[in-house]
Design a protein around this motif. Structure first.
Motif, short mmCIF file in Angstrom:
data_model
loop_
_atom_site.label_atom_id
_atom_site.label_comp_id
_atom_site.label_asym_id
_atom_site.label_seq_id
_atom_site.Cartn_x
_atom_site.Cartn_y
_atom_site.Cartn_z
N ALA A 185 -5.33 -6.03 2.51
CA ALA A 185 -6.00 -5.77 1.23
C ALA A 185 -7.44 -6.26 1.25
O ALA A 185 -8.30 -5.69 0.56
CB ALA A 185 -5.23 -6.44 0.09
N GLN A 197 -7.26 3.13 -9.53
CA GLN A 197 -8.37 2.59 -8.77
C GLN A 197 -7.91 1.54 -7.76
O GLN A 197 -8.71 1.08 -6.93
CB GLN A 197 -9.40 1.96 -9.72
CG GLN A 197 -10.04 2.97 -10.66
CD GLN A 197 -10.86 4.02 -9.92
OE1 GLN A 197 -11.67 3.70 -9.06
NE2 GLN A 197 -10.63 5.29 -10.25
N SER A 198 -6.64 1.16 -7.83
CA SER A 198 -6.12 0.16 -6.89
C SER A 198 -4.61 0.33 -6.79
O SER A 198 -3.99 1.01 -7.62
CB SER A 198 -6.46 -1.26 -7.35
OG SER A 198 -5.86 -1.53 -8.61
N TYR A 199 -4.04 -0.30 -5.77
CA TYR A 199 -2.59 -0.28 -5.62
C TYR A 199 -1.94 -1.15 -6.68
O TYR A 199 -2.53 -2.12 -7.17
CB TYR A 199 -2.19 -0.78 -4.23
CG TYR A 199 -2.61 0.14 -3.11
CD1 TYR A 199 -2.05 1.40 -2.98
CD2 TYR A 199 -3.56 -0.26 -2.18
CE1 TYR A 199 -2.43 2.24 -1.95
CE2 TYR A 199 -3.95 0.58 -1.14
CZ TYR A 199 -3.37 1.83 -1.03
OH TYR A 199 -3.76 2.67 -0.03
N GLN A 232 0.19 -6.32 -6.75
CA GLN A 232 -0.43 -7.04 -5.63
C GLN A 232 -0.19 -8.55 -5.66
O GLN A 232 -0.77 -9.27 -4.86
CB GLN A 232 -1.93 -6.74 -5.61
CG GLN A 232 -2.27 -5.29 -5.37
CD GLN A 232 -1.75 -4.77 -4.03
OE1 GLN A 232 -2.13 -5.24 -2.98
NE2 GLN A 232 -0.85 -3.80 -4.08
N SER A 279 0.83 -1.21 0.00
CA SER A 279 0.00 0.00 0.00
C SER A 279 0.85 1.25 0.00
O SER A 279 0.47 2.26 -0.59
CB SER A 279 -0.95 0.03 1.20
OG SER A 279 -0.23 0.12 2.42
N ASP A 339 -12.88 5.42 -5.41
CA ASP A 339 -11.53 5.43 -5.96
C ASP A 339 -10.54 5.11 -4.84
O ASP A 339 -10.89 5.08 -3.65
CB ASP A 339 -11.22 6.79 -6.58
CG ASP A 339 -11.34 7.91 -5.56
OD1 ASP A 339 -10.31 8.34 -5.01
OD2 ASP A 339 -12.49 8.35 -5.29
N LEU A 340 -9.28 4.87 -5.20
CA LEU A 340 -8.28 4.43 -4.24
C LEU A 340 -8.12 5.41 -3.08
O LEU A 340 -8.08 5.01 -1.91
CB LEU A 340 -6.93 4.24 -4.94
CG LEU A 340 -5.75 3.79 -4.08
CD1 LEU A 340 -6.06 2.46 -3.40
CD2 LEU A 340 -4.49 3.68 -4.92
N THR A 390 -14.36 -1.11 -0.47
CA THR A 390 -14.67 -0.65 -1.83
C THR A 390 -16.08 -1.08 -2.23
O THR A 390 -16.85 -0.28 -2.76
CB THR A 390 -13.65 -1.22 -2.84
OG1 THR A 390 -12.35 -0.76 -2.50
CG2 THR A 390 -13.98 -0.77 -4.26
N TYR A 409 -9.64 -3.46 2.26
CA TYR A 409 -9.84 -2.50 1.17
C TYR A 409 -10.87 -3.02 0.17
O TYR A 409 -11.71 -2.26 -0.31
CB TYR A 409 -8.50 -2.24 0.47
CG TYR A 409 -7.64 -1.20 1.16
CD1 TYR A 409 -7.54 0.09 0.65
CD2 TYR A 409 -6.96 -1.50 2.33
CE1 TYR A 409 -6.76 1.05 1.27
CE2 TYR A 409 -6.19 -0.55 2.96
CZ TYR A 409 -6.09 0.73 2.43
OH TYR A 409 -5.34 1.67 3.07
N GLU A 410 -10.79 -4.30 -0.14
CA GLU A 410 -11.74 -4.87 -1.10
C GLU A 410 -13.17 -4.79 -0.57
O GLU A 410 -14.10 -4.43 -1.30
CB GLU A 410 -11.36 -6.32 -1.39
CG GLU A 410 -10.05 -6.47 -2.16
CD GLU A 410 -9.57 -7.90 -2.24
OE1 GLU A 410 -10.31 -8.79 -1.72
OE2 GLU A 410 -8.47 -8.14 -2.77
N ASP A 419 -8.99 4.62 0.89
CA ASP A 419 -7.93 4.76 1.89
C ASP A 419 -8.34 5.71 3.01
O ASP A 419 -8.13 5.42 4.19
CB ASP A 419 -6.64 5.26 1.21
CG ASP A 419 -5.45 5.23 2.15
OD1 ASP A 419 -4.98 4.13 2.46
OD2 ASP A 419 -4.99 6.31 2.57
#
Length: 337
Positions: free
Chosen positions: A219, A76-78, A81, A12, A237-238, A226, A222-223, A242
């Protein structure tokens, strides 16, 4: 003069901590988002000037990273991964960008060029044994061309959960912490990172192999967050995800929206997985441990739940920087006679 650098290239955010051999107790921190994208031409002079600091050339191609990549790439994502990402251009860009930031900060702060860098980098516990030699070699090859004439670098690769343990073993100046007798103490470590949650168990100076390993990381939170934001027609959005996780709230259309209950829901499943995995790995040794160190970017959110089953758990003072802080202290210890 020598510089110790703890470099935690996380999924991240790369976290950086550095200190000098002449003033080892003074530590400096930096971090940026784990986002990389191909660079594009920028028409505005001011934007172009600001982006230059987060632009890296790798194999003849320019890349944006960090905040610039988030804005210009509309991330939209890191990035990076997958578990083998240390072999990718994404990881290489982050390493180059991270070391350049440290080198520039060092010269700006102390006013002259150091003669040596002790650079400590990390890997998830599950992949440490198979990837550590390749990581050391790859980082060395990336960093050496960036050195000034006469400078040297020594790259050391460690398991990420070693960092929080070393943060306790060593004082900020790299001397051994006299408050503990680690040759006769037993400790568990739970490091909740973005890509993985990592575990180690020590018995005196020895690491217990069967208790070491990794499971799902932050993660997953985060999923889930989202998906919750999308279901509520909120920004997903990312950057928004966050902020929702870090603050438990989000501003949308000028209004502050409380997301504390959604954050608890998002983290609940990860808590159960990490807690069960730690109990399984530490097993009957749990009650005889001097303590369980909880660290990593997800530590603050999971700590209350982990302490329900590990009442002797302690959280690192700055858990998100715990890995890089411990690495930096370990590097400083190498300078001591």
């Amino acid at each position: 003069m020598k510089i110790s650098v703890g470099m935690d290239i996380g999924h991240s955010a790369p976290k950086l901590v550095w200190a000098t051999s002449t003033n080892p107790a003074q530590h400096y921190q930096d971090l940026f988002l784990t986002v990389v994208c191909p660079a594009i031409p920028l028409s505005d002079e001011g934007t172009r000037r600001r982006a230059a600091r987060e632009t890296v050339n790798l194999n003849g191609r320019d890349y944006f990273y960090g905040e610039t990549a988030v804005k210009q790439g509309r991330a939209q994502s890191y990035s990076g991964q997958d578990k083998d990402w240390i072999f990718t251009d994404t990881h290489d860009v982050l390493v180059i960008g991270a070391f350049r930031r440290v080198a520039e900060a060092v010269e700006t702060t102390i006013g002259y060029v150091p003669n040596h860098y002790e650079l400590i980098v990390g890997l998830p516990q599950a992949w440490y044994d198979t990837q550590r030699r390749e990581l050391k070699s790859r980082v060395t090859q990336l960093v050496e061309p960036m050195l000034r004439s006469g400078q040297t670098v020594n790259v050391r690769a460690q398991s990420q959960p070693n960092g929080p343990l070393q943060e306790m073993i060593f004082l900020s100046d790299g001397r051994v912490n006299p408050a503990h007798d680690f040759d006769n103490e037993r400790w568990g470590v739970i490091e909740v990172g973005q890509g993985t949650s990592d575990f180690i168990l020590t018995d005196g100076p020895d690491f217990i192999e069967a208790a070491s390993g990794s499971c799902v990381g932050f993660a997953a939170v985060y999923e889930r967050m989202t998906a919750i934001l999308q279901s509520k027609n909120l920004p997903s959005d990312l950057g928004s995800v966050d902020r929702a996780i870090r603050n438990g709230a989000l501003t949308a259309y000028g209004k502050q929206i409380d997301l504390a209950s959604e954050l608890r829901e998002s983290s609940e499943q990860l808590l159960y997985v990490v807690r069960d995995e730690a109990q399984r790995r530490f097993g009957e040794a749990t009650s005889s441990l001097n303590g369980v160190i909880v660290a990593g970017g997800g530590a603050q959110l999971l700590f209350p739940g982990l302490r329900e089953v590990f009442p002797h758990a302690v959280m690192s003072p700055a858990p998100r920087f715990s890995v890089s802080e411990g690495f930096c202290r370990y590097g400083l210890s190498r300078f001591n006679p």
